[in-house]
Write an enzyme that holds these catalytic residues in place. Structure first.
Site, PDB file in Angstrom:
ATOM      1  N   THR A 147      36.298  32.240  38.096  1.00 38.66           N
ATOM      2  CA  THR A 147      35.815  33.620  38.223  1.00 38.66           C
ATOM      3  C   THR A 147      36.866  34.563  37.665  1.00 38.66           C
ATOM      4  O   THR A 147      38.023  34.543  38.101  1.00 38.66           O
ATOM      5  CB  THR A 147      35.489  33.938  39.701  1.00 38.66           C
ATOM      6  OG1 THR A 147      34.430  33.070  40.104  1.00 38.66           O
ATOM      7  CG2 THR A 147      35.054  35.381  39.883  1.00 38.66           C
ATOM      8  N   ARG A 192      22.545  36.702  46.876  1.00 39.44           N
ATOM      9  CA  ARG A 192      22.065  37.236  48.158  1.00 39.44           C
ATOM     10  C   ARG A 192      20.732  36.644  48.642  1.00 39.44           C
ATOM     11  O   ARG A 192      20.596  36.410  49.841  1.00 39.44           O
ATOM     12  CB  ARG A 192      21.981  38.759  48.075  1.00 39.44           C
ATOM     13  CG  ARG A 192      23.361  39.417  47.996  1.00 39.44           C
ATOM     14  CD  ARG A 192      23.221  40.922  47.941  1.00 39.44           C
ATOM     15  NE  ARG A 192      24.473  41.600  47.709  1.00 39.44           N
ATOM     16  CZ  ARG A 192      24.995  41.811  46.504  1.00 39.44           C
ATOM     17  NH1 ARG A 192      24.385  41.375  45.421  1.00 39.44           N
ATOM     18  NH2 ARG A 192      26.153  42.469  46.384  1.00 39.44           N
ATOM     19  N   LYS A 234      33.137  32.695  34.696  1.00 41.26           N
ATOM     20  CA  LYS A 234      32.120  33.500  35.401  1.00 41.26           C
ATOM     21  C   LYS A 234      32.581  34.948  35.463  1.00 41.26           C
ATOM     22  O   LYS A 234      33.657  35.240  35.985  1.00 41.26           O
ATOM     23  CB  LYS A 234      31.938  32.959  36.830  1.00 41.26           C
ATOM     24  CG  LYS A 234      31.008  33.786  37.713  1.00 41.26           C
ATOM     25  CD  LYS A 234      30.739  33.063  39.026  1.00 41.26           C
ATOM     26  CE  LYS A 234      29.783  33.807  39.926  1.00 41.26           C
ATOM     27  NZ  LYS A 234      30.389  34.906  40.665  1.00 41.26           N
ATOM     28  N   SER A 275      31.903  27.988  46.436  1.00 45.26           N
ATOM     29  CA  SER A 275      33.014  28.941  46.343  1.00 45.26           C
ATOM     30  C   SER A 275      34.328  28.336  46.826  1.00 45.26           C
ATOM     31  O   SER A 275      34.355  27.544  47.766  1.00 45.26           O
ATOM     32  CB  SER A 275      32.683  30.166  47.209  1.00 45.26           C
ATOM     33  OG  SER A 275      33.831  30.963  47.399  1.00 45.26           O
ATOM     34  N   TYR A 294      38.841  30.615  42.517  1.00 43.00           N
ATOM     35  CA  TYR A 294      39.673  31.820  42.534  1.00 43.00           C
ATOM     36  C   TYR A 294      41.083  31.304  42.286  1.00 43.00           C
ATOM     37  O   TYR A 294      41.674  30.645  43.152  1.00 43.00           O
ATOM     38  CB  TYR A 294      39.579  32.546  43.879  1.00 43.00           C
ATOM     39  CG  TYR A 294      38.337  33.396  44.044  1.00 43.00           C
ATOM     40  CD1 TYR A 294      37.879  34.205  43.005  1.00 43.00           C
ATOM     41  CD2 TYR A 294      37.633  33.416  45.240  1.00 43.00           C
ATOM     42  CE1 TYR A 294      36.742  34.996  43.156  1.00 43.00           C
ATOM     43  CE2 TYR A 294      36.502  34.210  45.398  1.00 43.00           C
ATOM     44  CZ  TYR A 294      36.075  34.993  44.354  1.00 43.00           C
ATOM     45  OH  TYR A 294      34.946  35.782  44.502  1.00 43.00           O
ATOM     46  N   TYR A 300      28.979  43.120  54.599  1.00 42.46           N
ATOM     47  CA  TYR A 300      29.805  42.484  53.567  1.00 42.46           C
ATOM     48  C   TYR A 300      28.906  41.858  52.493  1.00 42.46           C
ATOM     49  O   TYR A 300      29.158  42.004  51.294  1.00 42.46           O
ATOM     50  CB  TYR A 300      30.712  41.417  54.195  1.00 42.46           C
ATOM     51  CG  TYR A 300      31.536  40.693  53.172  1.00 42.46           C
ATOM     52  CD1 TYR A 300      32.653  41.304  52.602  1.00 42.46           C
ATOM     53  CD2 TYR A 300      31.190  39.418  52.739  1.00 42.46           C
ATOM     54  CE1 TYR A 300      33.397  40.650  51.624  1.00 42.46           C
ATOM     55  CE2 TYR A 300      31.922  38.760  51.773  1.00 42.46           C
ATOM     56  CZ  TYR A 300      33.031  39.388  51.223  1.00 42.46           C
ATOM     57  OH  TYR A 300      33.755  38.753  50.247  1.00 42.46           O
ATOM     58  N   HIS A 305      29.213  39.801  39.397  1.00 43.97           N
ATOM     59  CA  HIS A 305      29.522  39.469  40.785  1.00 43.97           C
ATOM     60  C   HIS A 305      28.502  40.120  41.745  1.00 43.97           C
ATOM     61  O   HIS A 305      28.836  40.488  42.863  1.00 43.97           O
ATOM     62  CB  HIS A 305      30.939  39.960  41.121  1.00 43.97           C
ATOM     63  CG  HIS A 305      31.745  39.014  41.973  1.00 43.97           C
ATOM     64  ND1 HIS A 305      32.771  38.255  41.484  1.00 43.97           N
ATOM     65  CD2 HIS A 305      31.693  38.727  43.299  1.00 43.97           C
ATOM     66  CE1 HIS A 305      33.324  37.548  42.459  1.00 43.97           C
ATOM     67  NE2 HIS A 305      32.684  37.818  43.581  1.00 43.97           N
ATOM     68  N   GLY A 362      31.193  33.120  49.231  1.00 42.06           N
ATOM     69  CA  GLY A 362      32.192  32.697  50.218  1.00 42.06           C
ATOM     70  C   GLY A 362      31.644  32.723  51.630  1.00 42.06           C
ATOM     71  O   GLY A 362      30.635  33.372  51.925  1.00 42.06           O
ATOM     72  N   PRO A 378      27.983  30.773  43.700  1.00 41.74           N
ATOM     73  CA  PRO A 378      28.996  30.593  44.744  1.00 41.74           C
ATOM     74  C   PRO A 378      29.145  31.850  45.593  1.00 41.74           C
ATOM     75  O   PRO A 378      29.308  32.949  45.058  1.00 41.74           O
ATOM     76  CB  PRO A 378      30.272  30.341  43.930  1.00 41.74           C
ATOM     77  CG  PRO A 378      30.043  31.037  42.623  1.00 41.74           C
ATOM     78  CD  PRO A 378      28.565  30.937  42.361  1.00 41.74           C
TER      79      PRO A 378
HETATM   80  C1  LIG Z   1      28.473  37.654  50.150  1.00 39.97           C
HETATM   81  C2  LIG Z   1      28.850  37.257  48.754  1.00 39.97           C
HETATM   82  C3  LIG Z   1      29.968  36.478  48.551  1.00 39.97           C
HETATM   83  C4  LIG Z   1      30.334  36.102  47.252  1.00 39.97           C
HETATM   84  N1  LIG Z   1      31.406  35.273  47.080  1.00 39.97           N
HETATM   85  C5  LIG Z   1      31.731  34.866  45.830  1.00 39.97           C
HETATM   86  C6  LIG Z   1      32.792  33.944  45.642  1.00 39.97           C
HETATM   87  O1  LIG Z   1      33.420  33.486  46.580  1.00 39.97           O
HETATM   88  N2  LIG Z   1      33.084  33.596  44.358  1.00 39.97           N
HETATM   89  C7  LIG Z   1      32.409  34.089  43.279  1.00 39.97           C
HETATM   90  O2  LIG Z   1      32.717  33.753  42.146  1.00 39.97           O
HETATM   91  N3  LIG Z   1      31.377  34.936  43.451  1.00 39.97           N
HETATM   92  C8  LIG Z   1      31.012  35.317  44.696  1.00 39.97           C
HETATM   93  N4  LIG Z   1      29.952  36.154  44.864  1.00 39.97           N
HETATM   94  C9  LIG Z   1      29.159  36.554  43.690  1.00 39.97           C
HETATM   95  C10 LIG Z   1      28.026  35.539  43.421  1.00 39.97           C
HETATM   96  O3  LIG Z   1      28.547  34.346  42.931  1.00 39.97           O
HETATM   97  C11 LIG Z   1      27.044  36.071  42.381  1.00 39.97           C
HETATM   98  O4  LIG Z   1      27.741  36.451  41.230  1.00 39.97           O
HETATM   99  C12 LIG Z   1      26.231  37.251  42.894  1.00 39.97           C
HETATM  100  O5  LIG Z   1      25.935  37.116  44.264  1.00 39.97           O
HETATM  101  C13 LIG Z   1      24.937  37.357  42.110  1.00 39.97           C
HETATM  102  O6  LIG Z   1      24.262  38.526  42.439  1.00 39.97           O
HETATM  103  P1  LIG Z   1      23.082  38.622  43.510  1.00 39.97           P
HETATM  104  O7  LIG Z   1      23.698  38.534  44.867  1.00 39.97           O
HETATM  105  O8  LIG Z   1      22.497  39.944  43.214  1.00 39.97           O
HETATM  106  O9  LIG Z   1      22.120  37.471  43.246  1.00 39.97           O
HETATM  107  C14 LIG Z   1      29.572  36.541  46.148  1.00 39.97           C
HETATM  108  C15 LIG Z   1      28.446  37.324  46.362  1.00 39.97           C
HETATM  109  C16 LIG Z   1      28.080  37.677  47.646  1.00 39.97           C
HETATM  110  C17 LIG Z   1      26.840  38.491  47.846  1.00 39.97           C
END
Ligand SMILES: Cc1cc2nc3c(=O)[nH]c(=O)nc-3n(C[C@H](O)[C@H](O)[C@H](O)COP(=O)(O)O)c2cc1C
Length: 420
Positions: free
Chosen positions: A217, A372, A293, A168, A191, A86, A317, A141, A139
């Site tokens: 977002t 990540r 965002k 998040s 959200y 995930y 994202h 989740g 953020p």
């Molecule tokens: C496992 C995971 C969960 C995420 N959950 C959210 C979230 O709940 N809300 C949100 O706005 N972005 C979420 N994102 C996006 C991150 O905020 C961010 O935009 C993104 O991870 C940046 O890219 P990177 O993982 O390459 O650094 C999530 C990303 C990942 C990898």
């Protein structure tokens, strides 16, 4: 002559090692590893990517890490395949996911010489608050899917060196508990869902917890085909029913920020109905600053400013919203130009190196969010893992700034970047 013989022998030995290595097939190097013993092929990559070849040497402690990628493999080992999948997943062919990384290689830095960089200052300012580092926790989740300490571990690691944390909506720990662990205001990511009453309740909760900024977002408008997740999940032998209950009600029961909020009538947390009217309604409903965002274009950046939005996060994202193939670092120049300094711009998606952060700052961002990498640190070693990931990024940023000949973020400009 002797040297040449030794080199040839070493090379054959190395290629034999490759042939026996379980990672060769995985790295796509099997083509030249197969015919090692007789005739060493000429097409050994230069430079050799040792990290790809030595994946069996997992780091044993955060201090062993040389770069943030070292944590990914340990997290892969520790975290259940479904959860890891995930986190790692993009959408469909994962074009956007890969494009985010590949785009950095097409941008080159233009280092300046003969500037005294004995002292480098990485402070950045957002809404009148000074942060010692422009590296921000994006953020994400359900952080307890990667380590039992989840968001609390991330908050404590962020606190250790003054990183801004964005929490998040679907965190596995409540906003109140995370504010307490961070011991400073955090930003709350929203959200909005499709139901105004739910939006309102979440906003009031974040406000009451002391969050000064709300990050709406705007890029989760439709379902998504997370193929890596779906594939890795198949090899997960865990009984998931203890944690995951079916349906939306089951989902929000695991998400404490929804405690006490009536979600009846909702079928998903996505918001296909968001409009600029909604943004204005949201602004009227809160005294928090409102940040969008997921903005990628000059058109939407301009509309954001026109509609009184307080800041933008240029984000796709992390390649998890759509498979457009559009990397955020390539969107940043047009967004920065459209905004023209009127509101802060932040950026995320694919930032893994100090030099990536420098490119983001040079192209107009005031701060860079990462996702990540800190989850890899969390999944690998909990709080010390997150701390070390952040430490590596800060150190790389500082060294990179010195190499570029800049002493402060304010000195960075598009002139430091050229397209290959
Ligand atoms: C496992 C995971 C969960 C995420 N959950 C959210 C979230 O709940 N809300 C949100 O706005 N972005 C979420 N994102 C996006 C991150 O905020 C961010 O935009 C993104 O991870 C940046 O890219 P990177 O993982 O390459 O650094 C999530 C990303 C990942 C990898």
């Amino acid at each position: 002559m002797m040297d040449q013989v030794d080199n040839a022998a070493n090379r054959r030995q190395f290629l034999r090692f490759l042939a026996g290595s379980p990672v060769v097939a995985f790295t796509g190097l099997s083509a030249f590893a197969g015919d090692t013993a007789s005739s060493p092929p000429a097409n050994l990559p230069d430079p050799v990517n040792w990290r790809a070849l030595l994946t069996q040497d997992l780091i044993k402690s955060p201090g062993d890490a040389i770069n943030v990628f070292d944590f990914e493999l340990v997290a892969r080992k520790n975290v259940p395949p479904g959860h890891f999948g995930y986190m790692a997943s993009g959408i469909d062919d994962e074009l956007t996911l890969r494009a985010n990384r590949e785009a950095f290689a097409r941008l080159q830095l233009r280092p300046r010489r003969l500037n005294d960089v004995t002292k480098v200052e990485t402070t950045t300012e957002l809404f009148g608050v000074k942060w010692p580092t422009p590296i921000v926790i994006a953020p994400t989740g359900g952080n307890r899917a990667y380590h039992p300490d989840g968001e609390l571990a991330v908050a404590r690691a962020a606190k250790a060196h003054g990183h801004l944390q964005i929490l998040s909506t679907v965190a596995s720990t409540s906003v109140e508990d995370v504010v307490q662990a961070r011991a400073a205001p955090i930003w709350f990511q929203l959200y909005a869902t499709q139901k105004w009453e739910v939006t309102e309740a979440l906003v009031k909760r974040a406000e009451a917890a002391g969050c000064p900024v709300l990050v709406l977002t705007v890029d989760r408008k439709a379902g998504r085909n997370q193929e890596t997740y779906l594939r890795l999940r198949r090899s997960d032998s865990q009984d998931c029913s203890g944690c995951h209950e079916p349906g939306l009600k089951g989902l929000v029961r695991m998400k404490p920020n929804f405690d006490g909020i009536d979600v009846s009538g909702l079928t998903s947390l996505e918001s296909p109905n968001l409009t600029w009217d909604f943004v204005n309604r949201l602004k009227d409903a809160t005294r928090m600053k409102v940040v969008l965002k997921g903005i990628l274009t000059a058109e939407d950046a301009k509309l954001s400013v026109d509609n009184g939005v307080d800041a933008i996060i240029v984000s796709n994202h992390g390649g998890r919203a759509e498979d457009s193939g559009l990397p955020t670092i390539d969107c940043l120049p047009e967004v920065s130009k459209a905004v023209a300094g009127r509101i802060p711009v932040l950026v995320d998606s694919g930032f893994r190196r100090g030099t990536d952060v420098i490119k983001g700052l040079a192209l107009g961002a005031q701060a860079v969010c990462i996702g990540r990498p800190y989850l890899w640190g969390l999944g690998a070693f909990g709080e010390p893992g997150v701390e070390r990931v952040l430490e590596i990024l800060r150190a790389e940023l500082e060294v990179g700034m010195k190499q570029c000949g800049v002493r402060s973020i304010a000195e960075l400009s598009p002139a430091f970047v050229r397209r290959a």
